[in-house]
Structures are given as structure tokens and as C-alpha cells.
Design an enzyme around this catalytic site. Structure first.
Site, PDB file in Angstrom:
ATOM      1  CE  LYS A  43     -11.027  -8.310   7.232  1.00 15.61           C
ATOM      2  NZ  LYS A  43     -10.608  -7.127   6.515  1.00 15.61           N
ATOM      3  N   GLY A  97     -12.613  -4.746   1.619  1.00 15.43           N
ATOM      4  CA  GLY A  97     -14.031  -4.389   1.767  1.00 15.43           C
ATOM      5  C   GLY A  97     -14.535  -3.509   0.631  1.00 15.43           C
ATOM      6  NE  ARG A  99      -4.278  -1.690   1.785  1.00 14.21           N
ATOM      7  CZ  ARG A  99      -5.200  -2.036   2.660  1.00 14.21           C
ATOM      8  NH1 ARG A  99      -5.060  -1.714   3.942  1.00 14.21           N
ATOM      9  NH2 ARG A  99      -6.277  -2.673   2.271  1.00 14.21           N
ATOM     10  N   GLY A 103      -6.175  -7.311   2.189  1.00 14.27           N
ATOM     11  CA  GLY A 103      -4.826  -7.281   2.742  1.00 14.27           C
ATOM     12  C   GLY A 103      -4.219  -8.667   2.867  1.00 14.27           C
TER      13      GLY A 103
HETATM   14  P1  ADP Z   1      -8.623 -10.162   3.865  1.00 16.15           P
HETATM   15  O1  ADP Z   1      -7.645  -9.365   4.695  1.00 16.15           O
HETATM   16  O2  ADP Z   1      -7.997 -10.662   2.611  1.00 16.15           O
HETATM   17  O3  ADP Z   1      -9.921  -9.446   3.630  1.00 16.15           O
HETATM   18  P2  ADP Z   1      -9.518 -11.613   6.208  1.00 16.15           P
HETATM   19  O4  ADP Z   1      -8.865 -10.592   7.064  1.00 16.15           O
HETATM   20  O5  ADP Z   1     -11.001 -11.712   6.246  1.00 16.15           O
HETATM   21  O6  ADP Z   1      -9.001 -11.497   4.695  1.00 16.15           O
HETATM   22  O7  ADP Z   1      -9.008 -13.074   6.619  1.00 16.15           O
HETATM   23  C1  ADP Z   1      -7.652 -13.441   6.698  1.00 16.15           C
HETATM   24  C2  ADP Z   1      -7.383 -14.279   7.905  1.00 16.15           C
HETATM   25  O8  ADP Z   1      -8.254 -15.398   7.958  1.00 16.15           O
HETATM   26  C3  ADP Z   1      -5.988 -14.864   7.933  1.00 16.15           C
HETATM   27  O9  ADP Z   1      -5.300 -14.328   9.050  1.00 16.15           O
HETATM   28  C4  ADP Z   1      -6.196 -16.370   8.069  1.00 16.15           C
HETATM   29  O10 ADP Z   1      -5.275 -16.991   8.946  1.00 16.15           O
HETATM   30  C5  ADP Z   1      -7.583 -16.437   8.632  1.00 16.15           C
HETATM   31  N1  ADP Z   1      -8.250 -17.721   8.379  1.00 16.15           N
HETATM   32  C6  ADP Z   1      -8.628 -18.235   7.207  1.00 16.15           C
HETATM   33  N2  ADP Z   1      -9.187 -19.438   7.349  1.00 16.15           N
HETATM   34  C7  ADP Z   1      -9.172 -19.713   8.673  1.00 16.15           C
HETATM   35  C8  ADP Z   1      -9.611 -20.809   9.478  1.00 16.15           C
HETATM   36  N3  ADP Z   1     -10.187 -21.882   8.923  1.00 16.15           N
HETATM   37  N4  ADP Z   1      -9.450 -20.737  10.810  1.00 16.15           N
HETATM   38  C9  ADP Z   1      -8.855 -19.632  11.356  1.00 16.15           C
HETATM   39  N5  ADP Z   1      -8.409 -18.576  10.663  1.00 16.15           N
HETATM   40  C10 ADP Z   1      -8.572 -18.607   9.335  1.00 16.15           C
HETATM   41 MG    MG Z   2      -7.466  -9.099   6.801  1.00 17.10          MG
END
Ligand code: ADP
Ligand code: MG
Length: 399
Positions: free
Chosen positions: A198, A378, A37, A355
Site C-alpha cells: 500500500k 494504518g 482479529r 494484517g
Molecule cells: P500490511 O497489511 O501489513 O499493512 P500491506 O498490505 O501494505 O501490508 O502489504 C502486504 C502485501 O505486500 C503482501 O501481499 C505482499 O505480497 C506484498 N508485497 C510486498 N513486497 C512486494 C513486492 N516486492 N512486490 C509485490 N508485492 C509485494
Molecule cells: Mg495488507
């Protein structure tokens, strides 16, 4: 396509330009662990300073909820920005007030400064008009490069664009142009991958997404929540149980819209969230009560690869598993590499954002082969839903 001004339309020589960036980068040991970023906003700053502007950077970091939280200072990010730019970046210890005025007042043409975390002031997330007026007093122009925060109507993303002549920065412009080109009229079938942690914040998106895409492939903590809603025991998995009704409603509305919801058929479980922890693949009706599902299993990986091969467009936000720790990165890596291969072969247009998603795709060695990688999570999803992003709308209205 754009209905907003860009920095080419502003006569910035000798002027103070308030630049809203999203420098909310992942930090490890007090330093950014991924500078995407920061790097992607450098072009805007260089273009502005080359034309003699004084560039004053505004950003948020984390969620300090209107309080000064020492760990959420932008100071280390100003240091990282200075090294990305190869020049000094002055830092003001408050976003407004005496320190901000002093730092801005001391700038020469072509200088760069950064003000402290805008979210140390509660007025920021309240989109407070008076706060925006105070911010506006520090600049002559407003440039917004924070596409990834454009889905929030905050003082430094929305109200401020009504106070000063405003334009999109290079990153904002690039994001909107690239998303429009890849996804404006997407070639069908369109698949969306939604995973990650999330869950509740992404639930609403899923409902709207099911009206736009042919298939939603669900992974990560999101999948656990859906599996729980369908009556499966998910043991100690990350799962938002109070979202179960919502998950069932999404499955029903997706069916009504002809959108297929694809859930894992097997998962990799472990008793601990640690690198190389003992693990096994089990079917979704056999998740042990004392274990967590941390990734999709081999049958699901094969299913996802097959489905991607049959799609023409992919939008992806959220990893399939806890990709930060091996071997729970397997599902995410396999799907990312499949999407990269298909994109390279010319059968798939692939766009990803978020991210952690971007970090996961980089780790999988797949990011360079995707059609486009957005800095936004988001905002990226809301753009795909077809929602008006307040930060973008404010720029359009200003034009
Ligand atoms: P982004 O930042 O791409 O929008 P999120 O913040 O929603 O994605 O999710 C990313 C996080 O989700 C990572 O830290 C990953 O470790 C966690 N994660 C994904 N699948 C699982 C799971 N089955 N159990 C626990 N954590 C998970
Ligand atoms: Mg994230």
C-alpha cells in the site's frame, strides 16, 4: 494513562451494548484464513455477556463503497465468531432497519448478535450523524474495540461514540496500553521498517515518521517506488511511479531531520509471481526490464540484520517481499527472525502491526517473540506518528 472509560465503568446488566469490532479478517474459500482479529475481541464479548449484557456486534468488511456487495457479507464471520465464542451468534441481514430491529428485539440477556457490514451504507464512511443516531437506537451503550479502524472518523467509530455512553473494549484498551508502554518514550536508536504494497497510503506516514525515528528501513513495493525515484530501472516491479516526487521529498526531509532512509542494495527478481518461480538476486542497478523485484537480496538481508542489532526499538509495518509465495518470503523471514532473537536476548523492543505483517511474522515463527503485536496497520502507524485517532478521541471526549 487512559482518559477514556473501559467496560468496567459501564453497568451493562440487561442492557444492549453496541460493540464496534474490526472483523476485517483475510478470507480464503469463504472462510477466515487468519482469525486473530476475531479471537482478540472475544474477551470483550465474554466479559460483557458474563455481566448480562446483550452484545450487538458492528463491523466493516472490505471496501464495498456504500453498496451491498454479496462477497463482503459478514455472515461467514458471524459463523467464525460463534465458534470462537462457543455459542450462537444471531445475524441480521442489514445493519439497520427491520432485520436489525427484529434480531436485536429478540435477544435475551447474555446473547450475542452481529449486524451486516456497516460499509454497505455510504453514511458509514461519511461519518453521517443521522446514520449514527439510527445505529444508536439499537443500543444503550457503545463499546469500541476496533483500534485498527480508530484512525478513520466513521459513523460506527466516531459519531456513534457521541450518541451513547461509550467505553473502550478490552482489545482497544490493551492496544493503547501496550503501545504506550513500548513506544511512549522509545529507547533510541529507533528503527521503523515500512514495506508492503500500500505505497501511496503509507507515503504520508513516512514523512511524519522521519521526525520520530532514527532510521526507516524500506522494503517491498515501497522500496521499488523509492528506487525508481532515484533513477533505477525497476522493470515490471510493483511500483507507484506517480509517487516518485513524494519519495524524493521524503528522502530530503528525512535527511533534514537526521533520519536515515535505508533502501535495498540488492533484490530478488523473477519473471512471474508464482511459488518457486525461477529467480535470481541482482544489484539494484541491474534489475532486468522484463522482471519484478519480489524480495530483498542477500546483501540487503545482511545489512538489515546488522542495523537491527544496533537498534533498541523497532516498529514494523509491511513485509520486505511477496512473503506469501516461497522463496520470496526469505527477506521477511530473516528480518523477522533477527528481530525475534534480539528481543528474546533483551536488547530490542519490537512492535509490529498490519494484517499482512502479522501473518508474515506468524509464518516466520517470530510473532511470539516480538514484544507486542498490534491488530492494526494504518492506525498503528498513525499512533506512532503521534496523530490523534478520531475513534480514540471520541471515547476520550465521551468520558
Ligand atoms: P500490511 O497489511 O501489513 O499493512 P500491506 O498490505 O501494505 O501490508 O502489504 C502486504 C502485501 O505486500 C503482501 O501481499 C505482499 O505480497 C506484498 N508485497 C510486498 N513486497 C512486494 C513486492 N516486492 N512486490 C509485490 N508485492 C509485494
Ligand atoms: Mg495488507
Amino acid at each position: 494513562m487512559s482518559k477514556f472509560k473501559t467496560i468496567d465503568d459501564l453497568n451493562v446488566a440487561g442492557k444492549r451494548v453496541l460493540l464496534r469490532a474490526d472483523l476485517n479478517v483475510p478470507m480464503q474459500d469463504g472462510k477466515p484464513s487468519d482469525t486473530t482479529r476475531i479471537d482478540r475481541t472475544v474477551q470483550t464479548i465474554k466479559d460483557l455477556t458474563a455481566r448480562g449484557a446483550k452484545v450487538i456486534i458492528l463491523s466493516h468488511f472490505g471496501r464495498p463503497k456504500g453498496q451491498v456487495v454479496a462477497e463482503m457479507t459478514l455472515k461467514p464471520i458471524a459463523v467464525a465468531m460463534a465458534s470462537a465464542l462457543g455459542r450462537d451468534v444471531a445475524f441480521a441481514t442489514d445493519t439497520i432497519g427491520d432485520s436489525a430491529k427484529a434480531v436485536v428485539g429478540a435477544m435475551n440477556d447474555g446473547d450475542v448478535a452481529m449486524l451486516e457490514n456497516v460499509r454497505f451504507h455510504a453514511e458509514e464512511t461519511d461519518n453521517d450523524d443521522g446514520f449514527a443516531t439510527t445505529l444508536a437506537s439499537l443500543g444503550d451503550f457503545f463499546v469500541n474495540d476496533a483500534f485498527s479502524t480508530a484512525h478513520r472518523a466513521h459513523a460506527s467509530t466516531e459519531a456513534l461514540a457521541r450518541k451513547l455512553p461509550a467505553a473502550a473494549g478490552r482489545l482497544m484498551q490493551a492496544e493503547l496500553e501496550a503501545l504506550g508502554a513500548a513506544l511512549g518514550t522509545p529507547v533510541k536508536p529507533v528503527a521503523a521498517v515500512v514495506g508492503g504494497a500500500k505505497v501511496s497510503t503509507k507515503m504520508e506516514v513516512l514523512g511524519n515518521l522521519s521526525k520520530k525515528v532514527d532510521m526507516i528501513i524500506i522494503g517491498g513495493g515501497m522500496a521499488n517506488t523509492f528506487l525508481f525515484a532515484q533513477g533505477h530501472d525497476v522493470g515490471k516491479s510493483l511500483c507507484e511511479k506517480d509517487m516518485a516526487d513524494e519519495a524524493l521529498a521524503i528522502i530530503a526531509s528525512a535527511a533534514a531531520n537526521g533520519c536515515e532512509i535505508v533502501l535495498p542494495v540488492d533484490v530478488v527478481v523473477s519473471a512471474e509471481f508464482a511459488a518457486n518461480a525461477a529467480n535470481q538476486a541482482v544489484d539494484i542497478d541491474a534489475i532486468p526490464a522484463d522482471k519484478m523485484a519480489l524480495d530483498i537480496g542477500p546483501k540487503t538481508i545482511a545489512d538489515v540484520e546488522n542495523r537491527l542489532a544496533g537498534c533498541k526499538t523497532l516498529v514494523w509495518n509491511g513485509p520486505f517481499g511477496a512473503f506469501e509465495i516461497a522463496p520470496f518470503d526469505k527477506g521477511t523471514n530473516a528480518a523477522a527472525q533477527a528481530a525475534a532473537r534480539l528481543t528474546k536476548a533483551g536488547t530490542l523492543t519490537s512492535v509490529a502491526g498490519g494484517g499482512d505483517t502479522v501473518a508474515a511474522l506468524v509464518q516466520a515463527g517470530a510473532a511470539d517473540d516480538f514484544s507486542y503485536i498490534s491488530t492494526a496497520g494504518g492506525a498503528f502507524l498513525e499512533w506512532i506518528e503521534g496523530k490523534t485517532l478520531p475513534g480514540v478521541a471520541a471515547l476520550e471526549n465521551n468520558a
